[in-house]
Design a protein around this motif. Sequence first.
Motif, mmCIF file in Angstrom:
data_model
loop_
_atom_site.group_PDB
_atom_site.id
_atom_site.type_symbol
_atom_site.label_atom_id
_atom_site.label_comp_id
_atom_site.label_asym_id
_atom_site.label_seq_id
_atom_site.Cartn_x
_atom_site.Cartn_y
_atom_site.Cartn_z
ATOM 1 N N HIS A 221 -50.618 -12.333 -2.759
ATOM 2 C CA HIS A 221 -50.317 -11.019 -2.191
ATOM 3 C C HIS A 221 -51.589 -10.351 -1.659
ATOM 4 O O HIS A 221 -51.590 -9.792 -0.562
ATOM 5 N N GLY B 194 -40.002 -19.555 -4.863
ATOM 6 C CA GLY B 194 -39.388 -18.896 -6.001
ATOM 7 C C GLY B 194 -40.049 -19.280 -7.307
ATOM 8 O O GLY B 194 -40.047 -18.511 -8.269
ATOM 9 N N GLU C 78 -39.276 -11.314 1.118
ATOM 10 C CA GLU C 78 -39.222 -10.206 0.160
ATOM 11 C C GLU C 78 -40.120 -9.061 0.595
ATOM 12 O O GLU C 78 -41.162 -9.266 1.214
ATOM 13 N N ASP C 79 -39.704 -7.854 0.230
ATOM 14 C CA ASP C 79 -40.456 -6.668 0.628
ATOM 15 C C ASP C 79 -41.870 -6.673 0.057
ATOM 16 O O ASP C 79 -42.796 -6.136 0.647
ATOM 17 N N LYS C 80 -42.004 -7.317 -1.119
ATOM 18 C CA LYS C 80 -43.311 -7.314 -1.770
ATOM 19 C C LYS C 80 -44.367 -8.069 -0.960
ATOM 20 O O LYS C 80 -45.556 -7.868 -1.126
ATOM 21 N N HIS D 182 -37.338 -18.645 1.402
ATOM 22 C CA HIS D 182 -36.891 -17.298 1.742
ATOM 23 C C HIS D 182 -37.666 -16.218 0.990
ATOM 24 O O HIS D 182 -37.620 -15.055 1.355
ATOM 25 N N ALA D 183 -38.381 -16.639 -0.066
ATOM 26 C CA ALA D 183 -39.200 -15.699 -0.827
ATOM 27 C C ALA D 183 -40.168 -14.947 0.085
ATOM 28 O O ALA D 183 -40.588 -13.839 -0.216
#
Length: 696
Positions: free
Chosen positions: A362, A351, A381-383, A377-378
Motif C-alpha cells: 500500500h 486475496g 478494493e478502495d484501500k 480483483h483485490a
Amino acid sequence: MDLACSDISYCKNVGAKRADILRKELGVNTALDLVRQYPYKYIDRSRFYKIAELDDEDTYVQIIGEVTEWHTVGIGKAQRLSATFFDGTHQCELVWFRGVQYVKLQRGIKYLLFGKPSRFNHIYNFVHPELTPMSKVTPEMTQGLEPYYNTTETMKKHGINSKAMRMMIAGLLPDLKHGVQDTIGMDVLQQYRLMNLTDALINVHFPKDSLSMQNARARLKFEELFYVQLQILRQMKRRELNPGFTMPLVGSRFHALYKALPFDLTNAQKRVIHEIHDDLKSGHQMNRLLQGDVGSGKTLVALLCCLLAVDNGYQTCIMAPTEILANQHYETLKNFLAPLGDAVHVALLTGSTSTKNRVPIHNGLMNGTIHILIGTHALLEDKVQWNNLGFVVIDEQHRFGVAQRAKLWTKNQMPPHILVMTATPIPRTLAMTVYGDLHVSIIDELPPGRKPVQTIHYSIIRQAQIYSFLLKQIQAGRQIYVVYPLIKENESMDLEDLQNGYNKLCEAFPEYRISMVHGQMKAADKDLQMQRFASGETQILVATTVIEVGVNVPNATVMVIQNAERFGLSQLHQLRGRVGRGGDQSYCILLTNDEISTDTRKRMNIMVETNDGFRIAEADLQLRGPGDLEGTLQSGTPFDLHIANLATDGRLVALARQAAKDILDQDPLLEDEMNRIYKRRLDTLRIEAHNWSDIS
Ligand code: ADP
Ligand code: MG
C-alpha cells in the motif's frame, strides 16, 4: 389510435384480467408492447403432407384424408379414443385422452388433419390433433404461416396460450395497419433495404409468405442490433473525447527489456505494440482489446506496454482472473525483468497476501515506488490507492461485459489507459457486441518453431493404451497434465473423481512423482504443488481447471483431459494451449465416455481437426449459442436481445454496427433534428433495461 398510448386492458380480446397477467409476466403495458412480442416459430399451413413423407417428429404438419376406423378403450376419465387415418396410400393413428366425448367422427368424408406426429413401432401417431371436415375448412386456415408464441406457466394457467396470443394480436391488426412511428430513419431503411416498422410488425405476426416473414424478422433483428451498437458506439465516442494521460516517450526500461529478450518479437507483436503506443501518445484514454490465440505471446506485449507507461513516469497494474494466474504472471514478469536489475519494481497483491505484507505494498503504491502491481480483483478494493496509475491490463476470460466495464472505467477523474486481454479468441460478432466498445488489436501469428499440438480423441475404455503412451513420454523426460472437470469448485463428487484419478495414477506410475492441485486447497499448498511441477520435481500434474489459464511449463508435452465432454470448446482449446510450448512434439488426449451425443462428437472432431483458436471460437458460438459461453455474457450487451441471435445473425451485427457508426460519425451526440428519434428511443431502452435489472 396510437398503439404506443393505448392501454392493453382496453384492447380487443384482452380485458382487465388478461392485461394484468400480460403486464406481470411479459412487461406488456400498451398495445404496441403486445405487438412487440414476436413469434418464436411458424408453421406452414399452405403445405400439405403425405404420411409417407413424414420424417421429422418435431414439426407440425397437415394431411388430408379419411377416418376409416375408431374405437374407445376404458371408461369415464380413463377413456381413450383411437382412430385410423388414411391418406389414400398410407395410414396413421390418431389418439385422444381428454374430451373424448366431444370428438365426433364420421366415415366417408374428407378431413384436414393438423398436428405433431411422433413415431412408435413404425407407425406415426398424432395425439390430440385438430381434425376439421374439409367442408368447414376456410381458405384462411390453410393460408401462409401460422405464428407460435412463447408463454409462461402462469399465462397458460389463465388460458393465455399461443393461440390466445395470436387472437389478441390479430385484434390489433386494423389499428396496426394505420401505421406506427418508425424507430429507424428513412435513409437507413433505404440504404439497407429494410422493411418499415409497420410492415415488419404486420408480417412478423401474419406473414403473407415465407419471404415477407424473413424480411420482417431481418428488419426487427436489425433494429435491436442497431440500438445496441448505437449505445455501445456512443459510449465509445464519448470516451474517445475524454482526455487521457499522454505517454509519448519510448524510454530506457522498454529498450533494456527489448534488447535483453532471448528471441525476436513476432511481426504481429510489434504491430500491436505500435498500435498501443499510438493510443498512449494520443492524449485520449485508450480502451483496447488484445486478442490472440493461446501462446501467441500476449503477456510479453502487455509487459512491454507497461514499461512504456513506467518510462513515462506512470504506475501500472495487471489484473488476472485467478490467484494462480496472478502468481504465474508475477513469476513470468520477474524472469523477463531480471536483466534490468532493480530498475523496475514489481509487486503481487492477491486475496491471500497477508495483512503484514500489504502495508509495504500500500505504501509503495502511494509513494510511487512500485511500478507494476500484479493481482486479482483485490486490486479494485478502495484501500488500494495509487500515486499515479496510468495503465491497466485486464487479463480476463469473458468475465466482463460492456456494462460492467463501463462502471470500472469511470472510477477515477482521469481514467487510466485500459488494455483488455482475452485468454482465447472471440468470435467476430461477440467482439463487436460484448467487446464492441473497445478498439481491437490482434496477434495473428505464433512465435516461430512451434510444432502444432496433435490432438486425439479416445474413449475411456482404452485407458491402458493411454497409460503406456504416458509412460513413454515420462521416460523421455517429459511432463504430463491430467485435467478433471470441476464445474462448481465445491462439488464434492468432482473432487472425489479427482482424488480417485490421482490414486489410480499413483498406482500406475509408482516410480514417478505426482502433484495435485484443486480449487479447495490453500493458496500456499497450490503454489507448492505447482512449483514442484514447474521445476520438474514431479512428472505428472493432476488438476482441475484451475490450471486452465496462463500456466507455462514448456517441458510438459501431454495434456490429458478427462470427461472432455463436460468442457466447452474454448475451454478445451485453452487447456490444450498449456502444451506445445517447448520444441518437442506435444499431444492433447481428449477422453470421453464410450457413448457420447452427436453434439459432443462434433466438438471432439473440431478439436482434432484444427488448432486455430478463431475457428474454434466460431464453432463454439454456433454449437452453444451466445448466452451459454463461459462466464456470464447475459449482461454483456447493453439491452436484451429478443429476436436477434448473436450466434446466427453475424451479418446483421456487422451491418447494424456500420449503420450506427455512420450516424455517430456525423453526429456523435445525436443532437441533429433528424437523429432525434434515435436519441429518444435510446433513452427509453436505457430506462427499460435499468428497470428490468432492478427487478430481476
Ligand atoms: P499467451 O498469453 O498469448 O497465451 P504467452 O504470453 O504465455 O502467450 O507466451 C507463450 C510463450 O511464448 C511464453 O513462454 C513466452 O515467453 C513465449 N514467447 C512470447 N513471444 C515470443 C516470441 N516472439 N518468440 C518466441 N517465444 C515467445
Ligand atoms: Mg497468457
